[in-house]
Design an enzyme around this catalytic site. Structure first.
Site, mmCIF file in Angstrom:
data_model
loop_
_atom_site.group_PDB
_atom_site.id
_atom_site.type_symbol
_atom_site.label_atom_id
_atom_site.label_comp_id
_atom_site.label_asym_id
_atom_site.label_seq_id
_atom_site.Cartn_x
_atom_site.Cartn_y
_atom_site.Cartn_z
ATOM 1 N N ASN A 85 -4.733 -28.560 -16.492
ATOM 2 C CA ASN A 85 -5.839 -27.666 -16.149
ATOM 3 C C ASN A 85 -6.611 -28.359 -15.028
ATOM 4 O O ASN A 85 -7.360 -29.305 -15.282
ATOM 5 C CB ASN A 85 -6.747 -27.379 -17.339
ATOM 6 C CG ASN A 85 -7.830 -26.352 -16.979
ATOM 7 O OD1 ASN A 85 -8.103 -26.107 -15.806
ATOM 8 N ND2 ASN A 85 -8.438 -25.763 -17.989
ATOM 9 N N TYR B 24 -15.828 -20.597 -21.690
ATOM 10 C CA TYR B 24 -14.764 -21.559 -21.996
ATOM 11 C C TYR B 24 -14.570 -21.829 -23.488
ATOM 12 O O TYR B 24 -13.677 -22.586 -23.858
ATOM 13 C CB TYR B 24 -15.048 -22.883 -21.259
ATOM 14 C CG TYR B 24 -15.072 -22.701 -19.749
ATOM 15 C CD1 TYR B 24 -13.927 -22.283 -19.064
ATOM 16 C CD2 TYR B 24 -16.229 -22.909 -19.013
ATOM 17 C CE1 TYR B 24 -13.952 -22.092 -17.685
ATOM 18 C CE2 TYR B 24 -16.257 -22.723 -17.636
ATOM 19 C CZ TYR B 24 -15.119 -22.306 -16.990
ATOM 20 O OH TYR B 24 -15.128 -22.110 -15.620
ATOM 21 N N GLU C 283 0.576 -24.965 -15.792
ATOM 22 C CA GLU C 283 -0.850 -24.860 -15.427
ATOM 23 C C GLU C 283 -1.561 -23.993 -16.465
ATOM 24 O O GLU C 283 -1.053 -22.929 -16.845
ATOM 25 C CB GLU C 283 -0.980 -24.247 -14.033
ATOM 26 C CG GLU C 283 -2.427 -24.129 -13.560
ATOM 27 C CD GLU C 283 -2.529 -23.749 -12.084
ATOM 28 O OE1 GLU C 283 -1.552 -23.970 -11.327
ATOM 29 O OE2 GLU C 283 -3.591 -23.233 -11.695
ATOM 30 N N HIS D 50 -5.411 -22.288 -17.615
ATOM 31 C CA HIS D 50 -6.830 -22.005 -17.420
ATOM 32 C C HIS D 50 -7.342 -21.317 -18.673
ATOM 33 O O HIS D 50 -6.745 -20.331 -19.138
ATOM 34 C CB HIS D 50 -7.055 -21.122 -16.194
ATOM 35 C CG HIS D 50 -6.640 -21.798 -14.925
ATOM 36 N ND1 HIS D 50 -7.412 -22.772 -14.334
ATOM 37 C CD2 HIS D 50 -5.521 -21.680 -14.174
ATOM 38 C CE1 HIS D 50 -6.780 -23.209 -13.257
ATOM 39 N NE2 HIS D 50 -5.627 -22.584 -13.142
ATOM 40 N N LEU D 51 -8.416 -21.845 -19.218
ATOM 41 C CA LEU D 51 -8.987 -21.253 -20.432
ATOM 42 C C LEU D 51 -9.430 -19.814 -20.192
ATOM 43 O O LEU D 51 -9.203 -18.927 -21.015
ATOM 44 C CB LEU D 51 -10.206 -22.073 -20.878
ATOM 45 C CG LEU D 51 -9.912 -23.490 -21.351
ATOM 46 C CD1 LEU D 51 -10.938 -24.455 -20.797
ATOM 47 C CD2 LEU D 51 -9.883 -23.546 -22.862
ATOM 48 N N SER D 52 -10.110 -19.606 -19.077
ATOM 49 C CA SER D 52 -10.646 -18.277 -18.779
ATOM 50 C C SER D 52 -9.627 -17.480 -17.983
ATOM 51 O O SER D 52 -8.710 -18.050 -17.371
ATOM 52 C CB SER D 52 -11.947 -18.423 -17.963
ATOM 53 O OG SER D 52 -11.682 -19.062 -16.724
ATOM 54 N N ARG E 17 -19.882 -26.665 -22.289
ATOM 55 C CA ARG E 17 -19.876 -26.066 -20.945
ATOM 56 C C ARG E 17 -19.693 -24.545 -21.048
ATOM 57 O O ARG E 17 -18.618 -24.083 -21.445
ATOM 58 C CB ARG E 17 -18.716 -26.658 -20.134
ATOM 59 C CG ARG E 17 -18.632 -26.068 -18.747
ATOM 60 C CD ARG E 17 -17.373 -26.502 -18.024
ATOM 61 N NE ARG E 17 -17.304 -25.876 -16.721
ATOM 62 C CZ ARG E 17 -16.217 -25.854 -15.966
ATOM 63 N NH1 ARG E 17 -15.101 -26.435 -16.387
ATOM 64 N NH2 ARG E 17 -16.244 -25.249 -14.803
ATOM 65 N N ALA F 26 -11.656 -26.584 -11.004
ATOM 66 C CA ALA F 26 -11.888 -26.001 -9.677
ATOM 67 C C ALA F 26 -10.922 -26.522 -8.614
ATOM 68 O O ALA F 26 -10.832 -25.956 -7.525
ATOM 69 C CB ALA F 26 -13.329 -26.257 -9.251
ATOM 70 N N PRO G 207 -12.047 -31.787 -13.187
ATOM 71 C CA PRO G 207 -13.497 -31.881 -13.243
ATOM 72 C C PRO G 207 -14.141 -30.886 -14.196
ATOM 73 O O PRO G 207 -13.722 -29.729 -14.291
ATOM 74 C CB PRO G 207 -13.947 -31.599 -11.799
ATOM 75 C CG PRO G 207 -12.727 -31.312 -11.008
ATOM 76 C CD PRO G 207 -11.524 -31.629 -11.829
ATOM 77 N N ASN G 208 -15.144 -31.364 -14.894
ATOM 78 C CA ASN G 208 -15.989 -30.567 -15.794
ATOM 79 C C ASN G 208 -15.299 -30.122 -17.076
ATOM 80 O O ASN G 208 -15.863 -29.344 -17.844
ATOM 81 C CB ASN G 208 -16.559 -29.333 -15.056
ATOM 82 C CG ASN G 208 -17.433 -29.742 -13.892
ATOM 83 O OD1 ASN G 208 -18.397 -30.457 -14.079
ATOM 84 N ND2 ASN G 208 -17.077 -29.319 -12.688
ATOM 85 N N ARG H 10 -12.567 -13.008 -12.877
ATOM 86 C CA ARG H 10 -13.802 -13.677 -12.464
ATOM 87 C C ARG H 10 -13.989 -13.572 -10.938
ATOM 88 O O ARG H 10 -13.435 -12.681 -10.319
ATOM 89 C CB ARG H 10 -13.753 -15.132 -12.961
ATOM 90 C CG ARG H 10 -13.591 -15.219 -14.482
ATOM 91 C CD ARG H 10 -13.581 -16.646 -14.955
ATOM 92 N NE ARG H 10 -14.853 -17.292 -14.683
ATOM 93 C CZ ARG H 10 -15.031 -18.610 -14.727
ATOM 94 N NH1 ARG H 10 -14.020 -19.407 -15.034
ATOM 95 N NH2 ARG H 10 -16.216 -19.136 -14.455
#
Ligand code: DQA
Length: 149
Positions: free
Chosen positions: A73, A23, A97, A99-101, A18, A76, A10-11, A106
């Protein structure tokens, strides 16, 4: 023809627009092209799936068992995607897996992934480059693990 599966949750279809400060400015299209460049040396194709809902992602994984590896990825769904986790548990090839960030830099709720324990590896906080690094990892892993090259 061998192919790798790129799964974005999602997203992630709106990358570039975004929260670019989190990101980055590269779009999913840009990321797909950079993965394609990475895997061209092996003659692999890319199958890219981005969906907003967990059920659709699960179905996509079930439909692509023939691929030689996957880059995932989950967005959430890293937090509570138990159905996605079960789908990946049955995916027969290595998967990474991404994750960009840097999720550990975070909010607390992003600090744990229910999927990560099943992954062959995890790339975090490297922005769009993380997808290319994951593709490189699959290039080295997939032939040994699958016998498919
Ligand atoms: C993300 C991190 C997740 O926590 C977030 O929900 C996303 C993107 C990343 O690529 O950094 O949607 O997976």
């Amino acid at each position: 023809m061998s192919a790798i599966l790129l799964v974005n949750g999602p997203n992630l279809g709106i990358l570039g627009r975004r929260e670019p400060e989190v990101y980055g400015t590269e779009t999913l299209y840009d990321i797909e092209r950079s993965i394609e460049k990475e895997i061209a040396e092996r003659g692999w194709d890319l199958v890219s799936v981005q969906r907003e809902s967990e059920g659709e992602l699960i179905r996509a994984i079930q439909e692509h068992y023939y691929t030689v590896g996957a880059i995932v990825n989950p967005g959430a769904l890293m937090i509570n995607g138990w159905g996605l986790r079960d789908a990946l548990a049955n995916y027969p090839r290595p998967w990474i897996e991404v994750h960009l960030s840097n999720v550990w830099a975070r909010e607390q709720f992003r600090h744990e992934s229910v999927l990560a324990p099943l992954a062959s590896g995890v790339v975090v906080g490297m922005g769009a480059l993380g997808y290319s690094l994951a593709a490189r990892a699959l290039l080295s892993m997939a032939p040994a693990a699958s016998g498919i090259g």
